[in-house]
Design an enzyme around this catalytic site. Sequence first.
Site, short mmCIF file in Angstrom:
data_model
loop_
_atom_site.label_atom_id
_atom_site.label_comp_id
_atom_site.label_asym_id
_atom_site.label_seq_id
_atom_site.Cartn_x
_atom_site.Cartn_y
_atom_site.Cartn_z
N GLY A 194 0.80 -1.17 0.07
CA GLY A 194 -0.12 -0.15 0.05
C GLY A 194 0.84 1.35 -0.06
N ALA A 195 0.26 2.67 -0.17
CA ALA A 195 0.76 3.69 -0.34
C ALA A 195 -0.09 4.78 0.57
CB ALA A 195 1.17 4.03 -1.80
N GLY A 196 -0.50 4.12 1.66
CA GLY A 196 -1.47 5.28 2.42
C GLY A 196 -0.62 5.99 3.18
N GLY A 207 2.48 3.53 5.12
CA GLY A 207 3.41 3.02 4.29
C GLY A 207 3.94 4.06 3.13
N ASN A 246 -0.74 -1.89 14.61
CA ASN A 246 -0.90 -1.47 16.02
C ASN A 246 -1.61 -2.93 16.66
OD1 ASN A 246 0.02 0.99 16.03
ND2 ASN A 246 -1.83 1.56 15.21
N LYS A 253 3.37 0.74 22.70
CA LYS A 253 2.83 1.46 21.74
C LYS A 253 1.22 1.27 21.91
CE LYS A 253 1.54 3.65 17.94
NZ LYS A 253 2.04 2.94 16.57
N GLU A 295 -10.43 0.46 13.42
CA GLU A 295 -9.87 -0.80 13.90
C GLU A 295 -10.32 -0.94 15.39
OE1 GLU A 295 -5.45 -0.91 11.78
OE2 GLU A 295 -5.81 1.09 13.01
#
Length: 307
Positions: free
Chosen positions: A7-9, A12, A102, A185, A268
């Site tokens: 992906g290229a979100g 990423g 996450n 995290k 999420e």
Amino acid sequence: MRILVIGAGAVGGYFGGRLAAAGRDVTFLVRAGRAEQLRRTGLQIKSSQGDVTIQPKLLLAAEISEPFDLILLSTKAYSLDAAIDDFAPAVGPQTAILPLLNGMRHVDTLVARFGEAAVLGGTTRIVADLDSEGIVHQLGTWHDFTCGERDKSLSPRIERIDATLRDCGFPTTLSSDILAAMWSKWMMLSSMAAITCLLRGSVGQVVAVHGGVETVQALIAESSAIATANGYPQTPEFLAQHTARMTQPGSALTASMFRDLQKGAPVEVEHILGDFLSRGQAHGVETPLLRAAYVQLSIYSVSLGQK
């Protein structure tokens, strides 16, 4: 080292774009619509740490013909299964998979599909978003990247990966206990998501009203209790820093889940809050405020038809 970024979100696109701009051999696995957009405009990053525009190497799932050395995975949790099916042909016997999702549930999913040896641990602190034109915006100053072997070993492959990630425009850490870093995290993100989603405002808005600070402190205490019960107690210094950040007057900080909520986008909730609560419940930890945030977000997810 040949790197395939899934992906290229926002995440990423940010780290993959900086790696490519630094001369690393990076290819982005994208869907047809995003590929068309990137070919037209390039991959653009707007950041206080310096803007980047590159013409990225792109690949569609049907075009994968050979394994890559490293898979950098930062999809949303609800897209994980589809992403795995897409990049599976790029995983060979020596491929390392470095997820930046996450929580912990994705690790179990990846291990079940590709085996224990293939899956590394990773985490990042970054606030980033993708606008309607496909431009990646880094919000704030955090953009650090941490990775390591889940068995705490300092293997030749993780040293090679660490060397590849270094000097690419973002701070990197090779962790000797990556699971502890991932739990820190997770604890931080779960409390921040619950604070901003349950209370429907930024950090500054929450702490500006009567009872806001006390509610924030209670949510952090519940999150810390879950991490401690699972063998990952947070240091007093870490908790003090996180609490100070979550109670800073005037802060515009929000969780990415809250920003997704405001957009009417999927969230999420199961991967971040649902699994987190389950691991607390298994140890008898009482978390009424986190539970309330989870229920609220679950109702929202059902309204979207999200499973």
